[in-house]
Design a protein around this motif. Structure first.
Motif, mmCIF file in Angstrom:
data_model
loop_
_atom_site.group_PDB
_atom_site.id
_atom_site.type_symbol
_atom_site.label_atom_id
_atom_site.label_comp_id
_atom_site.label_asym_id
_atom_site.label_seq_id
_atom_site.Cartn_x
_atom_site.Cartn_y
_atom_site.Cartn_z
ATOM 1 N N THR A 92 0.807 -1.229 0.000
ATOM 2 C CA THR A 92 0.000 0.000 0.000
ATOM 3 C C THR A 92 0.835 1.272 0.000
ATOM 4 O O THR A 92 0.289 2.372 0.125
ATOM 5 C CB THR A 92 -0.948 0.034 1.213
ATOM 6 O OG1 THR A 92 -0.168 0.159 2.417
ATOM 7 C CG2 THR A 92 -1.806 -1.220 1.284
ATOM 8 N N GLY A 93 2.146 1.130 -0.120
ATOM 9 C CA GLY A 93 3.015 2.295 -0.083
ATOM 10 C C GLY A 93 3.552 2.613 1.294
ATOM 11 O O GLY A 93 4.336 3.551 1.460
ATOM 12 N N ALA A 94 3.140 1.837 2.286
ATOM 13 C CA ALA A 94 3.733 1.850 3.622
ATOM 14 C C ALA A 94 4.185 0.427 3.915
ATOM 15 O O ALA A 94 3.719 -0.515 3.271
ATOM 16 C CB ALA A 94 2.728 2.307 4.672
ATOM 17 N N LEU A 95 5.085 0.254 4.872
ATOM 18 C CA LEU A 95 5.517 -1.118 5.160
ATOM 19 C C LEU A 95 4.313 -1.972 5.497
ATOM 20 O O LEU A 95 4.153 -3.082 4.970
ATOM 21 C CB LEU A 95 6.531 -1.140 6.304
ATOM 22 C CG LEU A 95 7.079 -2.535 6.633
ATOM 23 C CD1 LEU A 95 7.839 -3.129 5.451
ATOM 24 C CD2 LEU A 95 7.969 -2.486 7.875
ATOM 25 N N TYR A 96 3.437 -1.462 6.368
ATOM 26 C CA TYR A 96 2.147 -2.106 6.641
ATOM 27 C C TYR A 96 1.048 -1.062 6.559
ATOM 28 O O TYR A 96 1.257 0.107 6.894
ATOM 29 C CB TYR A 96 2.161 -2.807 8.006
ATOM 30 C CG TYR A 96 2.970 -4.081 7.968
ATOM 31 C CD1 TYR A 96 2.443 -5.247 7.398
ATOM 32 C CD2 TYR A 96 4.282 -4.122 8.439
ATOM 33 C CE1 TYR A 96 3.188 -6.410 7.319
ATOM 34 C CE2 TYR A 96 5.033 -5.281 8.360
ATOM 35 C CZ TYR A 96 4.477 -6.421 7.789
ATOM 36 O OH TYR A 96 5.219 -7.576 7.690
ATOM 37 N N ALA A 97 -0.121 -1.485 6.123
ATOM 38 C CA ALA A 97 -1.212 -0.550 5.838
ATOM 39 C C ALA A 97 -1.702 0.179 7.084
ATOM 40 O O ALA A 97 -2.227 1.292 6.978
ATOM 41 C CB ALA A 97 -2.368 -1.288 5.165
ATOM 42 N N GLN A 125 12.383 0.985 2.819
ATOM 43 C CA GLN A 125 13.239 2.140 2.545
ATOM 44 C C GLN A 125 12.348 3.261 2.015
ATOM 45 O O GLN A 125 11.466 3.012 1.184
ATOM 46 C CB GLN A 125 14.300 1.795 1.494
ATOM 47 C CG GLN A 125 15.225 0.652 1.878
ATOM 48 C CD GLN A 125 16.151 0.998 3.024
ATOM 49 O OE1 GLN A 125 16.450 2.181 3.243
ATOM 50 N NE2 GLN A 125 16.603 -0.009 3.755
ATOM 51 N N PRO A 126 12.522 4.495 2.477
ATOM 52 C CA PRO A 126 11.638 5.588 2.050
ATOM 53 C C PRO A 126 11.534 5.735 0.536
ATOM 54 O O PRO A 126 10.434 5.945 0.004
ATOM 55 C CB PRO A 126 12.281 6.822 2.703
ATOM 56 C CG PRO A 126 12.982 6.291 3.902
ATOM 57 C CD PRO A 126 13.496 4.938 3.504
ATOM 58 N N ALA A 127 12.644 5.627 -0.175
ATOM 59 C CA ALA A 127 12.610 5.809 -1.627
ATOM 60 C C ALA A 127 11.836 4.674 -2.303
ATOM 61 O O ALA A 127 11.094 4.905 -3.266
ATOM 62 C CB ALA A 127 14.029 5.886 -2.184
ATOM 63 N N PHE A 128 12.003 3.461 -1.801
ATOM 64 C CA PHE A 128 11.283 2.325 -2.379
ATOM 65 C C PHE A 128 9.785 2.498 -2.199
ATOM 66 O O PHE A 128 8.999 2.334 -3.135
ATOM 67 C CB PHE A 128 11.751 1.021 -1.718
ATOM 68 C CG PHE A 128 11.189 -0.226 -2.355
ATOM 69 C CD1 PHE A 128 11.934 -0.954 -3.262
ATOM 70 C CD2 PHE A 128 9.904 -0.677 -2.044
ATOM 71 C CE1 PHE A 128 11.424 -2.102 -3.861
ATOM 72 C CE2 PHE A 128 9.383 -1.814 -2.628
ATOM 73 C CZ PHE A 128 10.148 -2.524 -3.546
ATOM 74 N N LEU A 129 9.353 2.849 -1.005
ATOM 75 C CA LEU A 129 7.927 3.004 -0.719
ATOM 76 C C LEU A 129 7.338 4.196 -1.465
ATOM 77 O O LEU A 129 6.184 4.145 -1.912
ATOM 78 C CB LEU A 129 7.707 3.139 0.785
ATOM 79 C CG LEU A 129 8.071 1.883 1.603
ATOM 80 C CD1 LEU A 129 8.054 2.182 3.093
ATOM 81 C CD2 LEU A 129 7.119 0.730 1.287
ATOM 82 N N ALA A 130 8.131 5.254 -1.631
ATOM 83 C CA ALA A 130 7.660 6.402 -2.412
ATOM 84 C C ALA A 130 7.420 6.003 -3.860
ATOM 85 O O ALA A 130 6.448 6.453 -4.491
ATOM 86 C CB ALA A 130 8.677 7.539 -2.332
ATOM 87 N N ALA A 185 1.584 3.398 -8.270
ATOM 88 C CA ALA A 185 0.145 3.213 -8.069
ATOM 89 C C ALA A 185 -0.634 4.379 -8.680
ATOM 90 O O ALA A 185 -1.666 4.168 -9.347
ATOM 91 C CB ALA A 185 -0.166 3.093 -6.585
ATOM 92 N N ASP A 186 -0.161 5.589 -8.463
ATOM 93 C CA ASP A 186 -0.842 6.755 -9.024
ATOM 94 C C ASP A 186 -0.888 6.690 -10.551
ATOM 95 O O ASP A 186 -1.897 7.052 -11.171
ATOM 96 C CB ASP A 186 -0.138 8.040 -8.582
ATOM 97 C CG ASP A 186 -0.347 8.351 -7.112
ATOM 98 O OD1 ASP A 186 -1.262 7.769 -6.504
ATOM 99 O OD2 ASP A 186 0.423 9.182 -6.571
#
Length: 417
Positions: free
Chosen positions: A241-246, A310-315, A321-322
């Motif tokens: 979901t773009g965070a480690l966990y939703a 990692q912040p860049a990976f999740l970003a 997704a967008d």
């Protein structure tokens, strides 16, 4: 007398027909047999290429055969595979540290699948309720259209009767509420409830994101009644979901969280995460697993967590997704009689069918498959996408083009009339 194994059984050609001859018919797989993959690409026995927007139902989050994971697994395979839980191992301890440091949890229990993780969570909740409040505190509240696994306990907790028919009698003291319905939750969650289990986004139920207000009310009701709040993040967890966990997207912290699927990128592993206060109710011998937390699975999962968290990976997950959702909105505008508004939480994406095409989700996914695009369904009315989290812009564009061709192929017979 048992026949000796025919050595040719391990080498002779197999086909889709072989499945019908030797496999218990609990599935109806596609006609092709996939033999190799890399990233988001797969090839079948005839060397036909497919773009995989399923990732094995949100499992292969880093794609097929990611180099870093292959290296870690291969290196561990030359050391030790299995020890049983009479012993521990370095890899599972490092994985436990990584997950507890990255989440609300103090403790981790490792198993082999999402169903086992949910089974452990539900058993722990019952044990906690019995020991802290008494045997009357045993009722479990779940949501209609939810999915929590295929054991008898978890399939009963799941809110889909089609998965329980013929398996009665079912475990008692399980009730179901409407998803995202606060009043339904308030009516059901009383002092005899030991646990409320919920998916932050319903996957099998149609790719329906949870409302933050609904999830916060579940938290408040559990606090009020002494029930435990369980988040089933088997499908939504590990970056999907773009965070480690939703739960991190909603500002709602559960008491227990379950994880699997993407955690092992295809290597079987599940995890149940919880706090010290709750974990102590699972004493030595109260629950267990032979394979859970073995060095191979733990090695893979640790590499996955290190990569994803990692912040860049999740970003990039959020960015990808967008882009996909923007394409689907254009698609909906171009085919308004066919599709409803897309919905998603990160790269778990649903494209619902309009009323005129309800029940035909598989028609569209089969047409896409024929063109080399692999998609999922979420029930008969929703096309589901769950590409690997490493999907590129070029692959997003290719999937959009192939899906449009598939839609035209499905609609062609109607337009020819």
């Amino acid at each position: 007398m048992t026949a000796m194994l025919d050595s040719s059984a391990t080498t002779r050609p197999v086909s889709r027909q072989t499945f019908d001859e030797v496999i218990v018919p609990t599935y109806a797989p596609a006609a092709m047999i996939l033999v190799r993959g890399k990233g988001l690409e797969l090839w079948d026995q005839d060397d036909k290429r497919y773009l995989d927007f399923t990732s094995g139902i949100a499992v292969s989050a880093l794609g097929h055969c990611p180099d870093a994971v292959v290296h870690a697994l291969t290196e561990q395979a030359h050391k030790v595979w299995h020890l049983s839980n009479a012993y521990t191992n370095e890899q599972v301890l490092r994985l436990g540290l990584a997950l507890t440091e990255a989440t609300f949890a103090d403790r981790a229990f490792f198993c082999n699948s999402g169903a086992e993780a949910n089974e452990a969570a539900l058993k722990l909740a019952r044990k906690y309720g019995h020991e802290k409040f008494g045997a009357h505190k045993s009722r479990i509240v779940s949501c209609l259209s939810s999915f929590h696994g295929r054991t008898l306990f978890t399939v009963s907790v799941g809110g889909q009767p089609k998965y329980t028919e013929g398996f009665e009698p079912l475990p008692p003291n399980i009730d179901h509420i409407k998803y995202n319905d606060i009043e339904s939750a308030r009516a059901a969650i009383g002092d005899d409830v030991c646990a409320v289990i919920v998916e932050p986004i319903q996957g099998e139920g149609g790719v329906i994101p949870g409302d933050t207000a609904f999830l916060k009310e579940l938290r408040a009701l559990c606090d009020k009644t002494g029930a435990l709040l369980i988040f089933d993040e088997v499908q939504s967890g590990v970056g999907r979901t773009g965070a480690l966990y939703a739960y991190m997207n909603h500002g709602v912290t559960p008491d227990i969280l379950t994880s699997a699927k993407a955690l092992g990128n295809g290597y079987p592993i599940g995890a149940m995460l919880t706090t010290n206060d709750i974990a102590k109710h699972f004493g030595v011998g109260s629950h267990g697993t032979t394979y859970g937390g073995n060095p191979l699975a733990a090695t893979v999962a640790l590499k996955v967590i290190e990569t994803v968290n990692q912040p860049a990976f999740l970003a990039r997950v959020r960015e990808a997704a967008d882009k996909i959702v923007a394409n689907l909105r254009k698609l909906k505008a171009d085919y308004p009689e066919v599709f409803g508004e897309p919905r998603n939480a990160g790269l778990l994406i649903g494209l619902p069918l309009a009323d005129a095409y309800k029940g035909r989700a598989k028609d569209f996914t089969k047409a896409a498959e024929a063109l080399g695009l692999m998609l999922l369904v979420a029930g008969p009315d929703v096309i589901r996408m769950a590409p690997a989290l490493v999907v590129t812009d070029e692959q997003i564009a290719e999937a959009d083009a192939l899906l449009r061709k598939a839609i035209d192929a499905v609609l062609a017979p109607a337009s020819a009339k």
